[in-house]
Design a protein around this motif. Structure first.
Motif, short mmCIF file in Angstrom:
data_model
loop_
_atom_site.label_atom_id
_atom_site.label_comp_id
_atom_site.label_asym_id
_atom_site.label_seq_id
_atom_site.Cartn_x
_atom_site.Cartn_y
_atom_site.Cartn_z
N LEU A 52 0.81 -1.21 0.00
CA LEU A 52 0.00 0.00 0.00
C LEU A 52 0.85 1.27 0.00
N ILE A 53 2.17 1.10 0.14
CA ILE A 53 3.03 2.27 0.00
C ILE A 53 3.16 2.56 -1.48
N PRO A 54 2.86 3.78 -1.90
CA PRO A 54 2.89 4.07 -3.34
C PRO A 54 4.26 3.76 -3.93
N GLY A 55 4.27 3.09 -5.06
CA GLY A 55 5.51 2.84 -5.79
C GLY A 55 6.38 1.72 -5.22
N PHE A 56 5.78 0.88 -4.38
CA PHE A 56 6.57 -0.19 -3.79
C PHE A 56 6.41 -1.44 -4.63
N ASN A 57 7.52 -2.05 -5.11
CA ASN A 57 7.28 -3.19 -5.99
C ASN A 57 7.30 -4.52 -5.25
N ARG A 58 6.71 -5.50 -5.88
CA ARG A 58 6.37 -6.74 -5.22
C ARG A 58 7.57 -7.57 -4.81
N SER A 59 8.57 -7.63 -5.70
CA SER A 59 9.69 -8.51 -5.36
C SER A 59 10.48 -7.93 -4.19
N LYS A 60 10.52 -6.58 -4.14
CA LYS A 60 11.17 -5.94 -3.02
C LYS A 60 10.42 -6.27 -1.73
N ALA A 61 9.09 -6.31 -1.84
CA ALA A 61 8.27 -6.63 -0.67
C ALA A 61 8.53 -8.05 -0.20
N GLU A 62 8.69 -8.96 -1.17
CA GLU A 62 8.98 -10.35 -0.82
C GLU A 62 10.28 -10.44 -0.01
N ASP A 63 11.30 -9.71 -0.51
CA ASP A 63 12.58 -9.71 0.19
C ASP A 63 12.44 -9.20 1.61
N ARG A 64 11.70 -8.09 1.72
CA ARG A 64 11.52 -7.50 3.04
C ARG A 64 10.82 -8.46 3.99
N MET A 65 9.83 -9.18 3.43
CA MET A 65 9.09 -10.11 4.27
C MET A 65 10.04 -11.17 4.80
N GLU A 66 10.86 -11.71 3.89
CA GLU A 66 11.76 -12.77 4.32
C GLU A 66 12.73 -12.27 5.38
N THR A 67 13.31 -11.09 5.14
CA THR A 67 14.25 -10.54 6.11
C THR A 67 13.57 -10.35 7.46
N ALA A 68 12.36 -9.79 7.42
CA ALA A 68 11.67 -9.49 8.68
C ALA A 68 11.36 -10.78 9.43
N LEU A 69 10.92 -11.79 8.69
CA LEU A 69 10.60 -13.05 9.36
C LEU A 69 11.86 -13.71 9.93
N LYS A 70 12.99 -13.53 9.23
CA LYS A 70 14.24 -14.09 9.75
C LYS A 70 14.67 -13.36 11.01
N THR A 71 14.51 -12.04 10.99
CA THR A 71 14.91 -11.25 12.15
C THR A 71 14.17 -11.68 13.40
N THR A 72 12.91 -12.08 13.26
CA THR A 72 12.15 -12.49 14.44
C THR A 72 12.14 -14.00 14.61
N GLY A 73 13.00 -14.69 13.85
CA GLY A 73 13.15 -16.12 14.03
C GLY A 73 11.95 -16.94 13.58
N LEU A 74 11.10 -16.35 12.79
CA LEU A 74 9.90 -17.08 12.37
C LEU A 74 10.11 -17.83 11.07
N TRP A 75 11.07 -17.37 10.29
CA TRP A 75 11.19 -17.86 8.92
C TRP A 75 11.24 -19.39 8.85
N GLU A 76 12.12 -20.00 9.68
CA GLU A 76 12.23 -21.46 9.62
C GLU A 76 10.92 -22.13 10.01
N GLU A 77 10.20 -21.49 10.94
CA GLU A 77 8.97 -22.12 11.44
C GLU A 77 7.83 -22.03 10.44
N VAL A 78 7.78 -20.95 9.65
CA VAL A 78 6.57 -20.74 8.83
C VAL A 78 6.83 -20.71 7.33
N LYS A 79 8.08 -20.91 6.91
CA LYS A 79 8.35 -20.65 5.49
C LYS A 79 7.55 -21.56 4.55
N ASP A 80 7.13 -22.73 5.06
CA ASP A 80 6.30 -23.61 4.21
C ASP A 80 4.81 -23.33 4.38
#
Lengths: 282, 292, 252
Positions: C116-144
């Motif tokens: 919803l941020i104007p001009g934000f592209n999708r693949s960048k959002a995907e990267d951000r999601m992965e980084t954020a989930l890794k930072t909070t240790g969730l990535w391994e638990e929920v990536k599937d």
């Protein structure tokens, strides 16, 4: 959250649109009714409907509307109270559930379908059993009371549910049976809800067009016995407009429409006031 | 004391008996006569179904034109009423306060209490008015009927939309705000999807009302033999009016049976819509009661 | 000392009842500042003044000045020409007491605010999601299970998701409103560990009712009572160990 600066424009527009439609409807009908009253005045309030000779009396229709809606209301309302009691402990559990389901399904049945089935089932029954043509005040009243029951039962039922939930433990501790609790505690406590439901039912009964048109016979007369035919205001509007009498006959229809609008809106306002009072008390 | 309970007991059983018996008898009677006639010839008469559906040949002795007429009418009504109805519901739920809110919800309530024949009369007056002023040859037609039906179903849309939005937990809004959603984004991406099932239920309810109402269309352009609706300004046929008309004016057994068939079809249509509506509303309730 | 927030004469009331009155404070940019006080002391209102959340509730009235350090400059967040509330709330992220995932999948929960941020592209959002989930240790638990509805996960996981969702917006300041209050001990400790690991990257302001937690995480403490600041002390001024706890609970 309530900041008006941020309200999306289409929402404001919709609200304005709906309220202006409401006012347009009200103003149009009211103006036409006043116009009709001014132009044909006292001639409306006589008992003869004979457009060709210039007689546009709608008194019999007003009488019929009042009679039919009140009689349907009385039977429908009494039975609604009965149904509510049945659902809440007077009937066996399975039957109560069955009844509740039927009432819910009844809200889905189109009015015209009720009318149609009654024309071919109830009308012959009454004709053969009680005499007359079968198209009568009684026939229309039976079906109409059935038609307005679900609305009333559902509205009473919610009151019963709340109050029973509040009182059942206390009453049980006092040694009441469920029936006694309903009869002695819940019923008196939900008195105002039950009365206000009657207003809801009255509005529906007075405004219905199909049942009286299809079942009440439509003769312009003062019905004296339940087997006499009658023509209500709603049926009158429908019949005259769809048969295209034209000209001055319309004026009487506008007055009829105005009366209907006035009655239904008054019933609704009264209903709102009553419910508001109940909220304040509760 | 005991007398009162006895009296109530009698009343309760009597009422239950009255409702169950009358309902089962009326519906049973209808199904008994109506169910056997539901087949392709009920819809298309002697016309080949394919030609009837493509409209290349008119259907004279089937309910097809009335069926399509009703579908068109419902579609048109929804097209006119959806946006303002839902918009007004959201406005009531989130953006209005105090007197304004009370007035608006009262207006919607009053609109709901207006008898449908008066709505029809309104449409009729509107045409008379148009004839005298802007368009001398305006006449009753499917657009007018849809406009008046839209008025009739609007309250259902407004009320269900409003209550679905109001039943959402406040925390949802706070979450959205804290994540930097604008008002518009919050509506489109959080609130409307979350309340979607309830709103959809309201739409079904409104469609049911539009499909079954007879009094409005009686005054605004329905006829018995126009064939498929030709355009926005044309007369049209509709199932409820066909049923109404058959009850009073049928001439032979075949027409009567067609009436029973039409009544069955309309009944099934309304029942399906109401079933869908209540199902949707119930899952919506469950969903949010389960959530914090 | 670099500051992340400067609050002058802040007063907030709802329906005429004062929640916070005439409060002034300076919060350091380094580490976690903790707001302490009994319930009703105005600590949550104080916190919500920092991302202008208070004004979204009914009956809000407020006055005073709040400046936050955003983009290297102190900005008055209540003045109209500096930032829209929407932009502000993206830069000043918030985690609530009760986990509040939106009723949608994990992926949508994190992606939606970004998209919803104007001009934000999708693949960048995907990267951000992965980084954020890794930072909070969730990535391994929920990536599937990224497309599973978020409310199917445990309370602790949901709270970490909410933290990840906030981090994905790359805020400059993090506001935490008793982020562990609704969780069990183990999940709480996990969240605490992640917060410690994040404290060098963000300025954080946290509301807590728990003195042990406050001492473990915080480096600056503000005590509130009945809408006013009683004291503000930094960790350096406190003695070590048990004694600190005692002093703090006396202040509460």
């Amino acid at each position: 959250m309530k900041d008006n600066k941020n309200t999306p424009i289409w929402l404001k527009a919709s609200a304005a649109y709906v309220s202006s439609l409401m006012s347009a409807l009200f103003i149009f009908i009211a103006l036409c009714a006043v116009d009709g009253l001014m132009k044909s005045g006292p001639s409306l309030f006589c008992s003869v409907w004979d457009p060709e000779r210039g007689n546009f009396g709608i008194l019999p229709m007003i009488w019929a509307s009042g009679l039919l809606s009140l009689s349907s209301l009385i039977t429908g309302w009494t039975f609604s109270v009965g149904c509510c009691c049945f659902i809440h402990g007077f009937g066996p559990r399975w039957a109560a559930r069955f009844l509740a389901n039927i009432l819910r399904i009844m809200t889905a049945v189109p009015t015209v379908v009720y009318g149609f089935a009654s024309v071919f089932l109830l009308v012959p029954l009454i004709r053969n059993g009680l005499g007359g043509s079968g198209f009568s005040w009684l026939t229309a009243s039976i079906v109409l009371s059935l038609l307005i029951m679900p609305t009333m039962v559902l509205s009473m039922d919610s009151a019963f549910k709340t109050i029973e939930a509040q009182t059942s433990i206390t009453s049980a501790a006092l040694g009441f049976t469920r029936e006694q609790n309903i009869a002695m505690v819940v019923l008196p406590a939900s008195k105002q809800w039950i009365w206000s439901s009657a207003l809801l039912g009255f509005g529906r009964a007075a405004g219905d067009t199909l049942i009286p048109t299809m079942l009440a016979g439509n003769a312009v007369q003062y019905a004296n016995t339940p087997l006499d035919a009658m023509r209500t205001l709603t049926a009158h509007i429908g019949l005259v407009l769809s048969s295209d009498v034209g000209g001055t006959a319309y004026l009487s229809l506008f007055v009829a429409g105005g009366i209907l609008l006035f009655v239904s809106i008054s019933a609704n306002i009264l209903f709102r006031l009553m419910r508001k009072k109940i909220w304040m008390q509760g | 004391m005991d007398a009162r309970i006895k009296l109530l007991r009698i009343l309760a059983w009597l009422s239950a008996f009255f409702v169950i018996c009358s309902f089962l008898m009326l519906i049973g009677f209808l199904i008994y006569h109506g169910a056997p006639v539901i087949n392709t010839s009920l819809f298309f008469g002697n016309t080949a179904p394919l030609e009837a559906i493509t409209g290349s040949r008119p259907v004279w002795d089937g309910i097809w034109p009335a069926f399509i007429g009703t579908l068109c009418l419902v579609g048109l009504t929804m097209a006119i009423s959806l946006l303002p109805g839902i918009g007004c519901g959201i406005y009531l739920a989130r953006y209005s306060e105090g007197r304004k809110k009370e007035m608006l919800s009262m207006a919607v309530d009053l609109l709901a209490s207006v008898p449908s024949i008066v709505m029809g009369l309104f449409g009729f007056v509107l045409i008379l008015f148009l004839r005298r002023t802007l368009a001398p040859d305006a006449t009753t037609c499917i657009s007018l009927a849809a406009f008046c039906l839209a008025l009739l179903v609007m309250p259902a849309l407004v009320v269900t939309t409003r209550s679905s939005i109001e039943s959402l937990p406040d925390s949802l809004v706070t979450t959205g705000i804290s994540l930097g959603f604008t008002e518009q984004q919050m509506l489109l991406h959080i609130l409307i999807p979350a309340a979607g099932k309830g709103i959809l239920g309201g739409i079904m309810l409104a469609m049911g009302r539009a499909a079954e109402d007879t009094a409005v269309i009686m005054l605004t352009g329905v006829v018995v033999n126009s064939g498929l609706p030709a355009g926005l300004g044309s007369k049209f046929e509709a199932l409820p009016f066909l049923i109404f008309y058959t009850a009073a004016q049928y001439t032979d057994q075949e027409e009567l049976l067609r009436g029973f068939g039409a009544a069955m079809v309309l009944l099934m249509l309304s029942a399906a819509l109401l079933y869908a509506a209540s199902k949707l509303q119930r899952t919506m309730e469950k969903h949010w009661k389960g959530a914090r | 000392m670099a500051l992340c927030a400067e609050i002058k004469n802040l007063s907030v009331s709802f329906h005429g009842r004062k929640a916070v009155s005439q409060v002034s404070a300076e919060l350091p940019a380094e580490g976690i500042s903790v707001l302490l006080g009994r319930s009703g002391s105005g600590k949550t209102t104080f916190l919500r003044a920092l991302n202008r959340l208070n004004e979204t509730f009914q009956g809000y009235e407020g006055s005073g000045k709040v400046c936050l350090s955003l983009g290297g400059k102190m900005k008055d967040i209540y003045s109209a020409d500096q930032l829209t509330p929407t932009d502000l709330r993206r830069k000043v992220g918030m985690v609530f007491q009760i986990p509040n995932p939106l009723p949608m999948s994990i992926r949508r929960n994190i992606m939606l605010p970004l998209q919803l941020i104007p001009g934000f592209n999708r693949s960048k959002a995907e990267d951000r999601m992965e980084t954020a989930l890794k930072t909070t240790g969730l990535w391994e638990e929920v990536k599937d299970r990224l497309d599973t509805p978020a409310n199917r996960f445990s309370g602790g996981q949901q709270q970490r998701l909410c933290l990840a969702r906030t981090l994905a917006l790359e805020p400059e300041i993090l506001l935490l409103d008793e982020p562990t209050a609704s969780l069990d001990k183990k999940s709480s400790e996990l969240i605490e560990d992640y917060l410690i690991s994040l404290k060098n990257r963000y300025s954080m302001v946290m509301v807590s009712h728990n003195i042990r937690q406050a001492l473990k995480l915080g480096s600056f403490f503000i005590f509130l009572r009945e809408g006013k600041i009683v004291t503000a002390i930094s960790k350096k001024e406190l003695p070590e160990g048990k004694e600190a706890e005692k002093i703090m609970s006396d202040l509460l």
